[in-house]
Design a protein around this motif. Sequence first.
Motif, mmCIF file in Angstrom:
data_model
loop_
_atom_site.group_PDB
_atom_site.id
_atom_site.type_symbol
_atom_site.label_atom_id
_atom_site.label_comp_id
_atom_site.label_asym_id
_atom_site.label_seq_id
_atom_site.Cartn_x
_atom_site.Cartn_y
_atom_site.Cartn_z
ATOM 1 N N LEU A 1 0.893 -1.185 -0.023
ATOM 2 C CA LEU A 1 -0.001 0.003 -0.050
ATOM 3 C C LEU A 1 0.877 1.356 -0.125
ATOM 4 N N ALA A 2 2.043 1.314 0.867
ATOM 5 C CA ALA A 2 2.855 2.429 0.894
ATOM 6 C C ALA A 2 3.623 2.812 -0.300
ATOM 7 N N ASP A 3 3.889 1.598 -0.966
ATOM 8 C CA ASP A 3 4.838 1.609 -2.427
ATOM 9 C C ASP A 3 3.618 2.211 -3.345
ATOM 10 N N SER A 4 2.140 1.551 -3.213
ATOM 11 C CA SER A 4 1.628 2.063 -4.327
ATOM 12 C C SER A 4 0.979 3.538 -4.421
ATOM 13 N N PHE A 5 0.745 4.078 -3.042
ATOM 14 C CA PHE A 5 0.086 5.444 -2.706
ATOM 15 C C PHE A 5 1.474 6.441 -2.293
ATOM 16 N N GLY A 6 2.764 5.953 -2.329
ATOM 17 C CA GLY A 6 3.629 6.792 -2.032
ATOM 18 C C GLY A 6 3.723 7.371 -0.497
ATOM 19 N N ILE A 7 3.291 6.555 0.509
ATOM 20 C CA ILE A 7 3.138 6.926 1.763
ATOM 21 C C ILE A 7 4.639 6.632 2.416
ATOM 22 N N GLN A 8 5.099 7.573 3.219
ATOM 23 C CA GLN A 8 6.637 7.630 3.732
ATOM 24 C C GLN A 8 6.616 7.732 5.292
ATOM 25 N N GLY A 9 5.433 7.724 5.952
ATOM 26 C CA GLY A 9 5.754 7.784 7.492
ATOM 27 C C GLY A 9 5.778 6.433 7.859
ATOM 28 N N LEU A 10 4.961 6.222 9.073
ATOM 29 C CA LEU A 10 5.192 4.815 9.882
ATOM 30 C C LEU A 10 4.366 3.944 8.978
ATOM 31 N N VAL A 11 5.060 2.903 8.403
ATOM 32 C CA VAL A 11 4.335 1.996 7.535
ATOM 33 C C VAL A 11 4.533 0.622 8.311
ATOM 34 N N THR A 12 3.262 0.194 8.787
ATOM 35 C CA THR A 12 3.347 -1.222 9.425
ATOM 36 C C THR A 12 1.881 -2.019 9.409
ATOM 37 N N THR A 13 2.284 -3.357 9.577
ATOM 38 C CA THR A 13 1.081 -4.053 9.238
ATOM 39 C C THR A 13 0.930 -4.781 10.869
ATOM 40 N N LEU A 14 -0.387 -4.369 11.292
ATOM 41 C CA LEU A 14 -0.673 -5.187 12.749
ATOM 42 C C LEU A 14 -1.361 -6.483 12.325
ATOM 43 N N SER A 15 -0.628 -7.353 13.056
ATOM 44 C CA SER A 15 -1.356 -8.702 12.973
ATOM 45 C C SER A 15 -1.665 -9.327 14.400
ATOM 46 N N THR A 16 -2.835 -8.701 14.856
ATOM 47 C CA THR A 16 -3.494 -9.203 16.291
ATOM 48 C C THR A 16 -4.703 -10.198 15.917
ATOM 49 N N ALA A 17 -4.505 -11.112 14.998
ATOM 50 C CA ALA A 17 -5.504 -12.099 14.583
ATOM 51 C C ALA A 17 -6.747 -11.297 14.072
ATOM 52 N N CYS A 18 -8.120 -11.624 14.629
ATOM 53 C CA CYS A 18 -9.296 -11.163 14.223
ATOM 54 C C CYS A 18 -9.429 -9.736 14.693
ATOM 55 N N ALA A 19 -8.439 -9.060 15.420
ATOM 56 C CA ALA A 19 -8.925 -7.794 15.981
ATOM 57 C C ALA A 19 -7.788 -6.798 15.253
ATOM 58 N N SER A 20 -7.267 -7.295 14.286
ATOM 59 C CA SER A 20 -6.325 -6.480 13.401
ATOM 60 C C SER A 20 -6.807 -5.353 12.802
ATOM 61 N N GLY A 21 -7.810 -5.401 12.168
ATOM 62 C CA GLY A 21 -8.479 -4.379 11.410
ATOM 63 C C GLY A 21 -9.000 -2.984 12.350
ATOM 64 N N VAL A 22 -9.568 -3.415 13.413
ATOM 65 C CA VAL A 22 -9.883 -2.500 14.483
ATOM 66 C C VAL A 22 -8.716 -1.692 15.346
#
Lengths: 402, 348
Positions: free
Chosen positions: A143-164
């Motif tokens: 996503l960061a690569d596609s839209f040019g985002i350069q700040g904090l870029v990270t993926t949250l992986s807290t199972a089914c709570a990840s999205g919220v």
Amino acid sequence: MTTPPRIAITGIGCVTSLGMNANETYHALIQGQRGLGRLTLFSSGRYGHMPVAGILRSLEGLPIRIRRKSRTEQLAFAASREALQQAGYGDAVPSPAGWGCLAGTTVAGMFSTEDYFIQTWFDKPSAPAKLGHHLAGSVSQTLADSFGIQGLVTTLSTACASGVHAVVMGAALIRQGAARRVLACGADSLSRMTLNGFGSLLIMDPAGGRPFDADRRGLSLGEAAGALVLEHEDEALRRKARILAYVAGGGNTCDAYHPSAPDPEGRGAEAAMRQALVEAGIGPEKIGYVNAHGTGTPDNDRAESLALARVFANQQPLISSTKGAIGHTLGAAGAVESVICVQALMTSTLPGTIGCSCPDPELPVKPLLKSQTQAVCFTMNNAFGFGGNNGCAVFAAAESAR
Amino acid sequence: MNLGVYGLGIASPAGIGKATVIERLKNNTAPVPTLRSAEDATLGLFLPALPVPALSGGRRMSPWLRMALSAGQEAVSDCSAEQRNALNIVSATGFGSLKHTADFLTNLIRNQESEPQPANFIFSVHNAAATQTAIALGSKGANYTLSSVDTGLEQALVLADKLSGLSLVLAADEYQPLANESQHKARYWKAVPVDPSSSACPGEGAAAVLVGPAQPGQITIRSIRAGFLPRKAPDVELEQAEINCLLAEAGVTWRDLDAVITNASQVPAWDRGLDAVWSHWPVTTEIPRRSYKPWTGEFPSASGCGLAITILAMQMGGWPDVHECKMKTVLFYNRSRFGFRSMVVLQR
């Protein structure tokens, strides 16, 4: 003491089994449609009979570079592009260093990892890049690569709570000055791993998920992506963007109870909801609608109901679970359901609990069965995950909608 | 930012536990030769010394989970029960538990879905390290897990800074033959020169840092940046401005720096961006610049172990081969070939 800034939502997007964008999905939800069907993405001898919420329509409209990515990344891109476009941004964001990107996912590129395993097992030449998709971090990176985002870029992986959690932490980053804008997203595709994994735990319902129903037997897996553009209110006002709603508060707690089962009393869930209400600066009586985690498993629905009953006492808001319609989409669920909460505020129409025909009399809360027209000022979204990860977000209507 | 370091734990090629790592730092005995055995696809480099966690399913837990639990428990060893109960946990990982994932999928394919293994499924999720640590410690505070191919611990520190109270920040990744085989097929390691002094070899490990509002006498994290940059030649001037801004936030200047610790891998193709930044910055020639990679090897959470080793070196008052270095104010700088960049200013 300065007042913390308000976090405006200026764009939403989602891709689900009910629709390829947020409006299509919401319209189908309100119509009471059920997006469950036969598994077609891959075959499964043991669990192929379980209904799933698969996305059957083509993702071919995506750029070629994205179509080479994992299915989860493709879904994340589609939802994020819709949200950014609605917020008035094009394919590349302005002032990229001020943007953060938080993606939530559980399985990320597991579907590609499985291909790698299958090909390796049968001694077929396997593309090493397929294992590269396994990295959950690749979702936010794409996503960061596609839209040019350069700040904090990270993926949250807290199972089914990840999205919220992506939404709640995204708002916290802006509130505390670490970013001016955040793209918060959740995405997950169907995979053999999750189908067999949830199957091995005996928590899938052959009749399809029936949240809060007396006869519920488990969940229905799904795939989806949801995305929200969060902005410091000053930024949104400065560029005269349309504010759809606000992230008013968030909560995050851990049950510290069991690797896969929730605390049977729902104490961690209750604490997360109370935290979110405190951060929003409102009492429980202000909440007009709750999009419950409501997976349809006996344990989850019981624990969540107990927690909801304690938080709301005798002032129970309208509560529904949308997982009977769009399936349990794991890491995407919290983001997709946050989008639904925003749409509930915008349209004054609340979705019902598809799949629930006979509410469990032993549960202390009564779900909203059919969609209902009602203006609400605040909505709440719950999402809970394996290991006891609890997330809760409170959304407030934009002034124009109040 | 002004986060104080309240505790630290480590399970890595540099040693299991702070005491071992400090001893090795003092004697400058880098652990790289041990790591080379990883090339023959043996698993569990550190397991013999890691106890079986006293948790449900502890015996079945992967090296990743055991390393994370070991480091996490060491970091909070001085915490009271009350502090543990309210503790936030923010964990980072690249691949998560590859062993449990691989075991589940292999079984699935071999037995054609006839004998699914719930334990492997449950422990395969990325948040298993954070939630199992929470169960072990009884911690009911905020609990986040993030996944990143690089600079995960630094990203986790940024998130932890947004939480109130004490936060246990963890990063862990395990060596897995499967990933190594895939990397070989992708010619990932082909870029590495066959040179025994090169640090570019596979690694694994876990690091844990307990942080909270800074108090006098602690090592403090004064400022931090964790970002994602376009994967092209760095804009050196912009980067210098960013570093200056970071130092200013920490209330220091270049002259105050005693050392710069980086992620230099000694593989020219991988270090191109890093070299470009530093070669245009003459003042750095007077400041000792060292890489933590000989102490960690290459893996997604290497920077986390590197940061923990840097903190231990600061406590010790010197980096192994730079005896005159006081290590009072340190810039920890990572620029990865995957586009991630982190910068941390630490002060003793």
